[in-house]
Design a protein around this motif. Structure first.
Motif, short mmCIF file in Angstrom:
data_model
loop_
_atom_site.label_atom_id
_atom_site.label_comp_id
_atom_site.label_asym_id
_atom_site.label_seq_id
_atom_site.Cartn_x
_atom_site.Cartn_y
_atom_site.Cartn_z
N ASP A 276 37.62 61.84 39.77
CA ASP A 276 37.53 62.25 38.37
C ASP A 276 36.97 63.66 38.24
N GLY B 206 34.92 66.14 35.12
CA GLY B 206 34.34 66.20 33.78
C GLY B 206 34.88 67.39 33.02
N ASN C 210 28.92 62.98 37.72
CA ASN C 210 30.15 62.44 38.29
C ASN C 210 29.95 62.03 39.74
N LEU D 177 31.67 58.65 33.57
CA LEU D 177 30.58 59.55 33.91
C LEU D 177 29.27 58.82 33.65
N ARG E 208 32.51 57.29 28.86
CA ARG E 208 33.69 58.15 29.01
C ARG E 208 33.55 59.44 28.22
N VAL F 242 35.44 62.42 30.47
CA VAL F 242 35.93 62.23 31.83
C VAL F 242 37.45 62.43 31.85
N ALA G 24 40.00 61.18 34.06
CA ALA G 24 40.11 60.20 35.14
C ALA G 24 41.22 60.58 36.11
#
Length: 320
Positions: free
Chosen positions: A132, A134, A209, A230, A267, A304, A306
């Motif tokens: 992932d 951020g 993260n 996160l 999230r 996030v 993903a």
């Protein structure tokens, strides 16, 4: 008729996968390896690497614009971050990390450690896993991070230290002392996934993260960069725990167990912005009170992204 034995046919060797090698000559461990040595090791691991020299962010962006397949980045967290953020969202690329820095937080999160040639040898059986990223929307602009971002004590110390001036333990100690004398934790009312949280005097606020950030600070041992979430780590200044308590807990890996520490998966996080400094991975976004709107609180929004990256994880060594 005399029968002649049929010679055994050896299986054809598997074709080598085309790959790109990015090398940072300024990383901490770069003096022990060279692009030629790393390229040879990748060749033995089953790759056909092309070394692309980059001396600037512009050159790195240009090199990565048309790559596909495995991209191996040799360097520390800063080099990995610079390359990864250009590759985010690219389904045709997998990122391989050859750690050669000091902290190597991203590599350690993935279980990648050791000298470069040992790491590369393990890439012969590597598997790609999601990673992932951020994403930050703030009054100062757009940002992305691999490890963590936040405000409070750590960001204030980073701003006073100014990583752009180079690494210096003496300057770091001076920055910590100066900030501790004057820092007053601001009251912050966060919103996590649309739900407002109780106000808190945040000594530290980090959206994580990876389990560690900065100089290997293990602030969130449960963070998983492949879970689509996160982790929002908050330290309540009202608990009155001293700096030595925090330092001892970090050294013992017990930071999350302290009464003042709360970690919540989310999230999307919204952080009130009063012009305070933030850090985004190892970069500082300095204090900008001129960007804070009077009367209507400005917000730093952290979401996030993903599976924004696909990263190679070397095969575990065989036992026995």
């Amino acid at each position: 008729m005399t029968a002649h034995p049929v010679p055994a046919v050896s299986p054809a060797p598997a074709p080598q996968a085309a790959a790109t090698l990015i090398f940072n000559a300024g990383a901490g461990g770069s003096g022990h390896s060279s692009p030629e040595v790393l390229a040879e090791a990748l060749h033995h691991a089953g790759y056909s690497p092309v070394y692309r020299a980059t001396d600037s962010e512009a050159e790195l962006q240009s090199v990565l614009a048309d790559v596909s397949g495995p991209v191996f980045v040799a360097g520390g967290d800063g080099t990995v971050r610079a390359a990864a953020l250009y590759l985010a969202g690219r389904n045709d690329v997998t990122l391989g990390i050859i750690p050669m820095g000091t902290a190597n937080n991203v590599a350690r999160t993935l279980g990648i450690a050791g000298d470069p040639q040992t790491v590369i040898a393990a890439y012969a059986g590597a598997q790609a896993v999601p990673f992932d990223v951020g994403r930050v929307t703030a009054p100062w602009g757009q940002d992305m991070f691999l490890e963590a971002m936040g405000c409070g004590l750590f960001a204030e110390v980073m701003a006073a230290y100014d990583p752009e001036q180079g690494k210096s333990p003496l300057r770091a100690a001076g920055a910590l002392g100066a900030v501790m004398r004057d820092f007053t934790p601001p009251p912050l009312t966060l919103t996590l996934d649309g739900v407002a949280q109780p106000p808190l005097d945040c000594l530290l606020l980090e959206v994580m993260n990876t389990p560690a950030t900065g100089p290997r600070l293990p602030l969130c041992s449960g963070a998983d960069p492949g879970d689509g979430l996160l982790n929002v780590v908050r330290v309540d200044a009202g608990e009155g725990e001293g700096l030595l308590t925090y330092a001892a807990a970090l050294a013992a890996g017990d930071f999350a167990q302290l009464p003042s520490v709360t970690s919540t998966p989310a999230r999307c996080t919204e952080i009130p912005y009063h012009g305070q400094p933030f850090h985004v991975d190892g970069e500082v976004r300095p204090a900008r009170p001129d960007l804070a709107r009077p009367g209507t609180p400005s917000v730093v929004r952290v979401e996030v992204w993903a599976a924004a990256l696909h990263v190679l994880v070397p095969a575990a060594p065989e036992e026995g």
